[in-house]
Design a protein around this motif. Structure first.
Motif, PDB file in Angstrom:
ATOM      1  N   ALA A  80      -9.299  51.130  93.170  1.00  0.00           N
ATOM      2  CA  ALA A  80      -7.880  50.943  93.520  1.00  0.00           C
ATOM      3  C   ALA A  80      -7.002  51.923  92.744  1.00  0.00           C
ATOM      4  O   ALA A  80      -6.088  52.543  93.311  1.00  0.00           O
ATOM      5  CB  ALA A  80      -7.449  49.507  93.223  1.00  0.00           C
ATOM      6  N   GLY A  81      -7.266  52.079  91.462  1.00  0.00           N
ATOM      7  CA  GLY A  81      -6.505  53.042  90.660  1.00  0.00           C
ATOM      8  C   GLY A  81      -6.733  54.460  91.129  1.00  0.00           C
ATOM      9  O   GLY A  81      -5.807  55.281  91.172  1.00  0.00           O
ATOM     10  N   GLN A  82      -7.968  54.750  91.492  1.00  0.00           N
ATOM     11  CA  GLN A  82      -8.308  56.076  91.997  1.00  0.00           C
ATOM     12  C   GLN A  82      -7.510  56.368  93.265  1.00  0.00           C
ATOM     13  O   GLN A  82      -6.931  57.443  93.415  1.00  0.00           O
ATOM     14  CB  GLN A  82      -9.811  56.124  92.296  1.00  0.00           C
ATOM     15  N   LEU A  83      -7.456  55.392  94.150  1.00  0.00           N
ATOM     16  CA  LEU A  83      -6.748  55.590  95.411  1.00  0.00           C
ATOM     17  C   LEU A  83      -5.246  55.730  95.208  1.00  0.00           C
ATOM     18  O   LEU A  83      -4.600  56.564  95.856  1.00  0.00           O
ATOM     19  CB  LEU A  83      -7.073  54.445  96.375  1.00  0.00           C
ATOM     20  N   ARG A  84      -4.668  54.934  94.304  1.00  0.00           N
ATOM     21  CA  ARG A  84      -3.221  55.068  94.017  1.00  0.00           C
ATOM     22  C   ARG A  84      -2.912  56.447  93.436  1.00  0.00           C
ATOM     23  O   ARG A  84      -1.944  57.096  93.832  1.00  0.00           O
ATOM     24  CB  ARG A  84      -2.765  53.965  93.063  1.00  0.00           C
ATOM     25  N   TYR A  85      -3.729  56.882  92.499  1.00  0.00           N
ATOM     26  CA  TYR A  85      -3.539  58.197  91.889  1.00  0.00           C
ATOM     27  C   TYR A  85      -3.661  59.292  92.952  1.00  0.00           C
ATOM     28  O   TYR A  85      -2.840  60.210  93.020  1.00  0.00           O
ATOM     29  CB  TYR A  85      -4.569  58.419  90.780  1.00  0.00           C
ATOM     30  N   LEU A  86      -4.674  59.179  93.800  1.00  0.00           N
ATOM     31  CA  LEU A  86      -4.886  60.171  94.834  1.00  0.00           C
ATOM     32  C   LEU A  86      -3.712  60.209  95.812  1.00  0.00           C
ATOM     33  O   LEU A  86      -3.271  61.293  96.211  1.00  0.00           O
ATOM     34  CB  LEU A  86      -6.196  59.888  95.578  1.00  0.00           C
ATOM     35  N   LEU A  87      -3.177  59.056  96.169  1.00  0.00           N
ATOM     36  CA  LEU A  87      -2.024  59.025  97.063  1.00  0.00           C
ATOM     37  C   LEU A  87      -0.817  59.731  96.439  1.00  0.00           C
ATOM     38  O   LEU A  87      -0.091  60.467  97.124  1.00  0.00           O
ATOM     39  CB  LEU A  87      -1.665  57.579  97.434  1.00  0.00           C
TER      40      LEU A  87
END
Length: 148
Positions: A80-87
């Motif tokens: 989830a953190g990875q996806l937020r950062y990527l967004l």
């Protein structure tokens, strides 16, 4: 049943990259294949990581950014953190590209305007019978050349 593995040559062929590139990513800590002597053995995890690294490079991310994104998956804050950062990174990259596109559109419009003026001036010169003077490029270096 044993998990599927790949050699460095197989991955290079599959992803249309070089052995040197894959070894470089390994040296940077982005990939960590298992070793059997000098032979590298890549599992599914390394294959997925290579795909993500190559995609990140195509999208213009620096290797340290790619490493941060890929490594987030395995540690807190997790996927989830990875996806937020990527967004957030995607939004920033998109804004940069949109700005560049606007600059390119402006430059193309200016070029079209100058081209149209040059063509009109050239046509006018042709109609008036005036001779078009040929302009020579500037000398590269040294004293000016003499013409006879």
């Amino acid at each position: 049943m044993a998990a599927r593995t790949w050699s460095i040559s197989e991955l290079a062929e599959e992803f249309d990259t070089t052995l040197r590139t894959i070894r470089f990513y390994e040296d940077k800590g982005l990939l960590a294949p298992r070793r059997e002597g000098q032979r590298r053995i890549y599992g599914e995890r390394e294959r997925v990581r290579l795909r993500l690294v190559l995609r990140g490079k195509r999208l213009g991310f620096a290797l340290d950014e790619i490493a941060r994104i890929v490594d987030m998956y395995d540690s807190a804050p997790g996927e989830a953190g990875q996806l937020r950062y990527l967004l957030a990174e995607i939004a920033e990259r998109r804004a940069e590209l949109e700005s560049r596109r606007a600059d390119i559109d402006t430059t193309l419009a200016e070029l079209a305007e100058v081209e149209a003026r040059c063509r009109a001036d050239l046509a006018e010169l042709g109609r008036s019978g005036a001779e078009v003077r040929r302009v020579r490029p500037a000398a590269r270096s040294g004293p000016p050349r003499r013409t006879r």
